[in-house]
Design an enzyme around this catalytic site. Sequence first.
Site, PDB file in Angstrom:
ATOM      1  NE  ARG A  58      -0.697   0.956   4.878  1.00  0.00           N
ATOM      2  CZ  ARG A  58      -0.056   0.317   5.848  1.00  0.00           C
ATOM      3  NH1 ARG A  58       0.121  -0.989   5.759  1.00  0.00           N
ATOM      4  NH2 ARG A  58       0.397   0.968   6.891  1.00  0.00           N
ATOM      5  CG  HIS A  75      11.334   1.367   0.774  1.00  0.00           C
ATOM      6  ND1 HIS A  75      11.975   0.225   1.197  1.00  0.00           N
ATOM      7  CD2 HIS A  75      10.249   1.524   1.585  1.00  0.00           C
ATOM      8  CE1 HIS A  75      11.324  -0.282   2.224  1.00  0.00           C
ATOM      9  NE2 HIS A  75      10.270   0.468   2.479  1.00  0.00           N
ATOM     10  CG  HIS A 118       9.183  -2.480  -0.255  1.00  0.00           C
ATOM     11  ND1 HIS A 118       8.527  -1.276  -0.256  1.00  0.00           N
ATOM     12  CD2 HIS A 118       8.948  -3.031   0.962  1.00  0.00           C
ATOM     13  CE1 HIS A 118       7.914  -1.105   0.887  1.00  0.00           C
ATOM     14  NE2 HIS A 118       8.151  -2.152   1.658  1.00  0.00           N
ATOM     15  NE  ARG A 129      10.589  -3.006  10.640  1.00  0.00           N
ATOM     16  CZ  ARG A 129       9.816  -1.928  10.594  1.00  0.00           C
ATOM     17  NH1 ARG A 129       9.116  -1.682   9.507  1.00  0.00           N
ATOM     18  NH2 ARG A 129       9.749  -1.105  11.626  1.00  0.00           N
TER      19      ARG A 129
END
Length: 392
Positions: A200, A204, A207, A293
């Site tokens: 959502r 970055h 990711h 995470r």
Amino acid sequence: MSQHPDAIAPHGGQLVNRIATPEQKAEFLSKADFLPRVQLDERAVSDLEMIAIGGFSPLTGFMNQADYHRVVQEMRLANGLVWSIPITLSVTEEVASPLQEGELIRLDNANGEFIGVLQLTQKYIYDKNLEAINVYLTDEAKHPGVQVVYNQGAVNLAGDIWLLQRDPHPHFPAYQIDPAASRQMFKDQGWKTIVGFQTRNPIHRAHEYIQKCALETVDGLFLHPLVGATKEDDIPADVRMRCYEILLEHYYPEDRVILAINPAAMRYAGPREAIFHALVRKNYGCTHFIVGRDHAGVGDYYGTYDAQYIFDEFEPGELGIVPMKFEHAFYCTRTKQMATTKTSPSKPEERVHLSGTKVREMLRRGELPPPEFSRPEVAAELAQSMQVKVLA
């Protein structure tokens, strides 16, 4: 419903299709002025859509009392199939009172447009506090998911639904790929193993790193950002989609990634929502699902890796999709690359990772996040959109 001989079966074995046929639609429209009406909020519209296109298979409508109670208490439907989030249509007692079980209910969106039909089979009162504690692990009203539960009506309406028609998405029609279509695309690509990624937020470097680690072991990546209702302070969907396009154009292999929108609403239910997100991607045809995470977390309500631990509560065959668990990634200044504590010899002060709050503060000041955190092109897009928002 139809059987799917794909790499992975839909949850429950069949892909649900509750989009009205032309004949059904004509019949429903002929009764439109005589049916009792219920107006749906943004989340209920998303849920109606996801049920209809098969994203919530095996659900064919809003949950009855037996399914609801077992989902809230045991993360299973009444028939024992794993399901972790209640999908309900909640209305006030005033709205529910004149509705009769067995009748058709007209479902309208916020603009009063006739978008769906509910075959009402049951009305039931539910315990909001119990749902909050069991699903969200807190009864605090400041939790965005709990807040929705507390603000919604006290009566749930259950029954099968029909979506009157599938319209192109008003903002992202090119990325509106439903489960039947994504499954066909995977097949056309020759992909046997596909990893899904829920987001959502803009992607970055951390990711990007875990996605590419996953891509080393599977055939394709299904980048599936959620564009339904989110918190007010989340990055708007149109900005996020531009960031994804920029990233895929410059930094990903063209033939190994498919970008599609997920129409669902965000619940912020942490561990339970991680299971839910995995099952939804299973319905879209994914064989694997990335869990990083604090998946679907908010604030400090959930432990850093609780969303990974919850997968261990089920037998692999019960879920039918493989979780790929990743630790928190960061840029390691010692090795000059992205890494996690599993692969980096760095000390905490040698790791570059910024919180979403910190990044938003930088963007509001017109500062770009460092390239170790975000690709420059993506950072520039975010900064520009943030400045437009501030000026507005």
